[in-house]
Design a protein around this motif. Structure first.
Motif, short mmCIF file in Angstrom:
data_model
loop_
_atom_site.label_atom_id
_atom_site.label_comp_id
_atom_site.label_asym_id
_atom_site.label_seq_id
_atom_site.Cartn_x
_atom_site.Cartn_y
_atom_site.Cartn_z
N LEU A 39 0.86 -1.17 0.00
CA LEU A 39 0.00 0.00 0.00
C LEU A 39 0.90 1.23 0.00
N GLY A 40 0.53 2.25 -0.78
CA GLY A 40 1.36 3.44 -0.88
C GLY A 40 0.58 4.71 -0.61
N ALA A 44 6.65 7.93 11.27
CA ALA A 44 7.33 6.94 10.42
C ALA A 44 7.24 5.52 10.96
N PRO A 45 7.43 5.28 12.28
CA PRO A 45 7.30 3.89 12.76
C PRO A 45 5.91 3.30 12.54
N GLU A 46 4.88 4.13 12.64
CA GLU A 46 3.51 3.64 12.41
C GLU A 46 3.26 3.38 10.93
N PHE A 47 3.91 4.16 10.09
CA PHE A 47 3.74 4.02 8.65
C PHE A 47 4.76 3.06 8.04
N ARG A 102 5.62 5.64 1.29
CA ARG A 102 5.16 7.02 1.26
C ARG A 102 6.08 7.84 0.38
N ILE A 103 5.49 8.81 -0.30
CA ILE A 103 6.29 9.71 -1.13
C ILE A 103 5.51 11.01 -1.26
N THR A 104 6.22 12.14 -1.23
CA THR A 104 5.55 13.43 -1.37
C THR A 104 6.04 14.14 -2.62
N LEU A 105 5.25 15.11 -3.06
CA LEU A 105 5.46 15.75 -4.35
C LEU A 105 5.68 17.24 -4.15
N VAL A 163 -7.08 6.17 8.85
CA VAL A 163 -7.82 5.71 7.67
C VAL A 163 -7.08 4.59 6.96
N VAL A 164 -5.76 4.73 6.84
CA VAL A 164 -4.96 3.69 6.20
C VAL A 164 -5.08 2.38 6.97
N THR A 165 -5.03 2.46 8.30
CA THR A 165 -5.17 1.25 9.13
C THR A 165 -6.53 0.61 8.91
N SER A 166 -7.58 1.44 8.81
CA SER A 166 -8.92 0.91 8.54
C SER A 166 -8.98 0.25 7.17
N LEU A 167 -8.37 0.89 6.16
CA LEU A 167 -8.38 0.30 4.82
C LEU A 167 -7.70 -1.06 4.80
N GLN A 168 -6.61 -1.18 5.54
CA GLN A 168 -5.91 -2.46 5.59
C GLN A 168 -6.75 -3.51 6.31
N LEU A 169 -7.37 -3.11 7.41
CA LEU A 169 -8.20 -4.04 8.17
C LEU A 169 -9.39 -4.53 7.35
N THR A 170 -10.11 -3.60 6.73
CA THR A 170 -11.32 -3.97 6.00
C THR A 170 -11.02 -4.71 4.71
#
Length: 208
Positions: free
Chosen positions: A33-34, A58-61, A66-69, A161-168
């Motif tokens: 997931l990115g 960062a430890p949670e992610f 991840r990448i920023t623009l 939200v990312v954690t929820s997306l992974q769980l669901t």
């Protein structure tokens, strides 16, 4: 994603120069997931606090790419990284736990629909909006958030939200309002909430 791309569409592939060297976006994502997020300009206060918070998390992610623009040069992004690390109370090094893309033209901002139609720069050109895309292992966007440039984002909420997306994606559950992660799944069972309609659609359970 904006620019003609919706949830479920394949994210575009592109080659870009970053603070970690040249990347091909889909190769960078791999099968993980990115998270792709944009910021208006380097060396600005709101952007610095946002990237500072993203770095602190960062430890949670850790298991998420991840990448920023940025529209600024890689050299400027690296120099700005020192300020961000100093803001976090750490050694002022050029290294952040995620790369920053340099979009010099800005072709990617236009492609991805990341321009703020309200805020303008000194040349009366639209500045970059504060956008977040979460892209699933299939290279398809699962989430898009777009803020005007004047409003900083909540990266704790993005992590939630990312954690929820992974769980669901793994479990046949849906997470309710203000949900936060817990360690066990349905440890105490599932309960039905009695409602005036008599319908049994609210079935709370301990947070999975």
């Amino acid at each position: 994603m904006p620019g003609g791309r919706l949830l479920g569409d394949v994210a575009p592939n592109f080659e870009a120069n970053t603070t970690a060297g040249c990347i091909h976006f889909q190769d960078f994502l791999g099968n993980s997931l990115g998270i792709l997020f944009s910021h208006p300009r380097d060396f600005t206060p709101v952007c610095a606090t946002e990237l500072g918070r993203a770095a602190k998390l960062a430890p949670e992610f850790a298991k998420k790419n991840r990448i920023t623009l940025s529209i600024d040069r890689v050299e400027d992004c690296l120099a700005w990284s020192k300020d961000i690390n100093a803001y976090n109370g750490e050694e002022p090094t050029e290294k952040l736990p995620f790369p920053i893309i340099h979009d010099k033209n800005p072709d990617l901002f236009i492609l991805l629909g990341m321009l703020d139609p309200v805020e303008k720069d000194e040349k009366d050109m639209p500045v970059t909006a504060r956008v977040v895309f979460v892209i699933g292992p299939g290279k398809k966007p699962k989430l898009s958030i777009i803020y005007l440039a004047t409003t900083g984002r909540n990266f704790d909420e993005i992590l939630r939200v990312v954690t929820s997306l992974q769980l669901t994606a793994e479990k046949r559950v849906a997470t309710p309002v203000d949900w936060k992660e817990a360690k066990n799944l349905f440890l105490k069972g599932v309960f039905t909430k009695e409602l005036p309609s008599g319908k049994k659609y609210l079935r709370p359970a301990p947070q999975p």
